[in-house]
Design a protein around this motif. Structure first.
Motif, PDB file in Angstrom:
ATOM      1  N   TYR A 267       0.856  -1.345  -0.142  1.00 51.02           N
ATOM      2  CA  TYR A 267      -0.035   0.005  -0.043  1.00 51.02           C
ATOM      3  C   TYR A 267       1.001   1.191   0.033  1.00 51.02           C
ATOM      4  O   TYR A 267       0.379   2.302  -0.057  1.00 51.02           O
ATOM      5  N   GLY A 268       2.193   1.045  -0.040  1.00 52.74           N
ATOM      6  CA  GLY A 268       2.992   2.478   0.119  1.00 52.74           C
ATOM      7  C   GLY A 268       3.735   2.563   1.441  1.00 52.74           C
ATOM      8  O   GLY A 268       4.040   1.575   2.192  1.00 52.74           O
ATOM      9  N   ARG A 269       3.962   3.730   1.780  1.00 54.41           N
ATOM     10  CA  ARG A 269       4.633   4.200   2.885  1.00 54.41           C
ATOM     11  C   ARG A 269       3.595   4.661   3.896  1.00 54.41           C
ATOM     12  O   ARG A 269       2.844   5.587   3.670  1.00 54.41           O
ATOM     13  N   TYR A 270       3.962   4.483   5.199  1.00 56.15           N
ATOM     14  CA  TYR A 270       3.181   4.830   6.310  1.00 56.15           C
ATOM     15  C   TYR A 270       4.073   5.273   7.378  1.00 56.15           C
ATOM     16  O   TYR A 270       5.181   4.566   7.718  1.00 56.15           O
ATOM     17  N   VAL A 271       3.923   6.459   7.891  1.00 55.21           N
ATOM     18  CA  VAL A 271       5.017   7.163   8.729  1.00 55.21           C
ATOM     19  C   VAL A 271       4.366   7.347   9.920  1.00 55.21           C
ATOM     20  O   VAL A 271       3.386   7.830  10.202  1.00 55.21           O
ATOM     21  N   LEU A 272       5.106   6.904  11.081  1.00 54.20           N
ATOM     22  CA  LEU A 272       4.638   7.425  12.605  1.00 54.20           C
ATOM     23  C   LEU A 272       6.048   8.609  13.152  1.00 54.20           C
ATOM     24  O   LEU A 272       7.054   7.908  12.884  1.00 54.20           O
ATOM     25  N   SER A 273       5.420   9.647  13.184  1.00 56.43           N
ATOM     26  CA  SER A 273       6.373  10.804  13.654  1.00 56.43           C
ATOM     27  C   SER A 273       6.664  10.385  15.156  1.00 56.43           C
ATOM     28  O   SER A 273       6.012   9.629  15.595  1.00 56.43           O
ATOM     29  N   ARG A 274       7.665  11.063  15.560  1.00 51.44           N
ATOM     30  CA  ARG A 274       8.063  10.995  16.868  1.00 51.44           C
ATOM     31  C   ARG A 274       6.827  11.308  17.819  1.00 51.44           C
ATOM     32  O   ARG A 274       6.455  10.716  18.823  1.00 51.44           O
ATOM     33  N   GLY A 275       6.219  12.729  17.442  1.00 55.02           N
ATOM     34  CA  GLY A 275       4.955  12.937  18.063  1.00 55.02           C
ATOM     35  C   GLY A 275       3.937  11.919  17.925  1.00 55.02           C
ATOM     36  O   GLY A 275       3.108  11.800  19.082  1.00 55.02           O
ATOM     37  N   ASP A 276       3.859  11.210  16.846  1.00 53.29           N
ATOM     38  CA  ASP A 276       2.823  10.234  16.819  1.00 53.29           C
ATOM     39  C   ASP A 276       3.050   9.307  17.591  1.00 53.29           C
ATOM     40  O   ASP A 276       1.949   8.470  18.397  1.00 53.29           O
ATOM     41  N   VAL A 277       4.231   8.663  17.875  1.00 51.92           N
ATOM     42  CA  VAL A 277       4.405   7.810  18.710  1.00 51.92           C
ATOM     43  C   VAL A 277       4.001   8.045  20.146  1.00 51.92           C
ATOM     44  O   VAL A 277       3.474   6.952  20.689  1.00 51.92           O
ATOM     45  N   LEU A 278       4.504   8.892  20.531  1.00 53.78           N
ATOM     46  CA  LEU A 278       4.083   9.493  22.089  1.00 53.78           C
ATOM     47  C   LEU A 278       2.708   9.729  22.190  1.00 53.78           C
ATOM     48  O   LEU A 278       2.030   9.212  23.155  1.00 53.78           O
ATOM     49  N   ASP A 279       2.053  10.165  21.368  1.00 45.61           N
ATOM     50  CA  ASP A 279       0.565  10.480  21.270  1.00 45.61           C
ATOM     51  C   ASP A 279      -0.057   9.235  21.320  1.00 45.61           C
ATOM     52  O   ASP A 279      -0.919   9.072  22.262  1.00 45.61           O
TER      53      ASP A 279
END
Length: 545
Positions: A32-44
């Motif tokens: 399905y392509g590329r999925y990104v978890l940002s640093r903020g996403d990880v904490l949130d």
């Protein structure tokens, strides 16, 4: 970079979540392509799941079993357990009947199981049969489980893509972070590969896990050389795949989303991802290195070159060094264990590739002591063979639910591996003592004979396994995979070995396989190591012994 020995995993999750929160932390690739978890996403997202766990009644120190593959949800769940103050345990399934995950949950007194109810052929199909739902909910169920009496609830984590239903279900209004953990507290229970015969539950503290990240990056020579990312496809729940590089140094982790399904040409896909993300540091298994390098058209056309390939988990073969100067500048071979983390390592490059010797494991990492001992635990002389024992600040806090003779009173750990050190202090690992073949009055370590047989033209790969024998206890069987087009027979292989072992080898090692069995493929564990026990079983069945 500092050791952060006075911090915990929740401290590091919060630190990176608040430091450049928009920077990518985990990048998952799939069809399905590329999925990104940002640093903020990880904490949130992790803090939201931590709150959900507290609603399930998870208290600090409670064990939560996570039966999920590599995927964004796995990161959120693992870190959510830590933020809730719980202990995360890898929900590993290696046995076809799934008894290993059930037994692991029982031993660890697991309170909560996190699982995907849509994976009928995975953990759900096994675990759902052992419990009775008492109270059913949308995101979890209260249960009773006679097999695992401590198990009180199941948290549902639906990983189907591209819906990402689980991540979207986490309410933004509720977050929780337990900031009262101590660095010495148990943070994670890793499960071993089971290559020694059964899965053990290895406990590691927050401090040990963070220190492992420091040691590994230093061993790889990655002190600021690499821009930002590391590629590794190792499972997140294993010590070699756990996101320590992110926690310790904030490195982005690039990996494949295994919840989506098997990719047809995995090596092509892997190399495309490495190029797309401009990866310079990649953690690859030996067979991945060799397979990618063999597809020369694939990587030459991309004009991409790695700085360093990290590899480990099995003896380094010379073929893994052929990419130096072409596919990569260097190959860093790592010797370690689930119980200890990193033990030894050696970096090969253009200047020292000629130093390669079979079974080389390298030099001890900083803070690690290594000794070679005899059966009485007395240290042997240089070049003498014996069991490898190790002492390190990262030594496991023990096996959950088990006492074990591997732990010596003075802090040393018995690895169960056999090897020797040369005059420089360089370690060579020849195999596991548990793989020893009792051939009459002699003990044969398979790696020795495998090296001899590997020189035979036409053989692609070979493993030596024991076959039951009423007189000698074990007879020797060579399990052989031939090169394409090779026409070797059993007699050809046996005659070759006779020639090899007759050249200056003492009578105690002058052993020749009685049996030869040909295989198209070999059974492997999830750790990519050959499953010697299963291979021996297959060979025995074929021989009808």
């Amino acid at each position: 970079m500092q050791a952060y020995v006075d911090q915990t995993i929740p401290d590091r999750i919060c630190f990176w979540g608040e430091t450049e929160p928009d920077m990518p932390a985990f990048i998952f690739w799939s069809k399905y392509g590329r999925y990104v978890l940002s640093r903020g996403d990880v904490l949130d997202l992790s803090s939201r799941f931590a709150f959900r766990l507290t609603e399930h009644g998870v208290q600090p120190g409670d064990v939560v079993c996570i039966a999920l593959p590599n995927c964004p949800e796995r990161v959120v769940v693992d870190f959510g357990v830590h933020l809730a103050g719980g202990v995360s345990m890898n929900g590993q399934i290696l046995r076809s009947d799934g008894q290993d995950i059930i037994e692991s949950m029982r031993k660890a007194k697991c309170k909560t199981l996190v699982i995907d109810p849509n994976q009928e052929n995975g953990a759900w199909g096994i675990c759902s049969r052992i419990f009775k739902v008492v109270s059913d909910g949308k995101y979890s169920s209260d249960i009773k489980c006679a097999n695992v009496p401590s198990l009180k609830n199941v948290a549902y984590c639906k990983t189907k893509k591209p819906e990402c239903e689980f991540l979207r279900s986490l309410p933004s209004c509720n977050r929780y972070v337990n900031n009262k953990m101590n660095p010495s507290d148990v943070a994670q229970i890793f499960t071993t590969s089971g290559s020694s015969g059964y899965t053990k539950l290895v406990q590691h503290s927050h401090k040990a896990i963070l220190t492992m990240g420091k040691m590994l990056l230093e061993m790889a020579g990655a002190k600021g050389r690499y821009e930002k990312s590391i590629y590794t496809s190792a499972p997140l729940g294993w010590v070699g795949g756990y996101p320590i590089y992110f926690l310790y140094a904030g490195l982005q982790r690039v990996l494949i989303d295994d919840s989506v399904g098997v990719i047809t040409d995995n090596h092509q896909f892997t190399w495309n991802v490495i190029c797309q993300e401009d990866i310079k540091l990649a953690h690859l298994s030996s067979f991945q290195i060799v397979s990618i390098f063999k597809q020369r058209d694939m990587w030459e056309s991309k004009s991409h070159k790695l700085h360093t390939i990290l590899t480990g988990g099995q003896p380094l073969k010379k073929g893994c060094l052929e990419p130096i100067g072409q596919l990569t500048d260097a190959v860093c071979n790592i010797y370690g264990s689930t119980e200890m983390g990193l033990i030894n390592g050696f970096i090969f490059n253009d200047e020292n590739v000629s130093d390669f010797k079979e079974n080389i494991a390298g030099f001890a990492a900083a803070g690690v002591d290594v000794k070679i001992v005899d059966s009485n635990m007395a240290e042997v002389k240089t070049e003498a063979h014996g069991e490898i024992i190790v002492r390190s600040e990262n030594t496991t806090k023990g096996y959950y639910g088990d006492t074990h003779s591997s732990f010596l009173p003075d802090g040393w750990f018995r690895t169960g591996d056999v090897g020797y050190e040369d005059a420089r202090g360089c370690l060579f690992v020849e195999g596991r003592s548990s793989d020893a073949i009792m051939h009459g009055p002699y003990i044969l370590y398979p790696t020795w004979l495998e090296e001899k047989l590997a020189k035979c033209p036409g053989i692609k790969q070979t493993f030596i396994v024991p076959i039951p024998d009423k007189v000698l206890h074990h007879e020797i069987c060579a399990c052989v995979q031939l090169e394409q087009g090779a026409q070797l027979t059993k007699d050809d292989i046996i005659n070759f070995v006779k020639g090899e072992v007759g050249l200056g080898i003492s009578s105690a090692m002058n052993v020749v396989p009685k049996h030869v069995e040909f295989f198209d493929t070999f059974p492997v564990l999830n750790s990519f190591k050959v499953n010697r026990k299963q291979l021996a079983k297959f060979a025995t069945e074929r021989l009808q012994l």
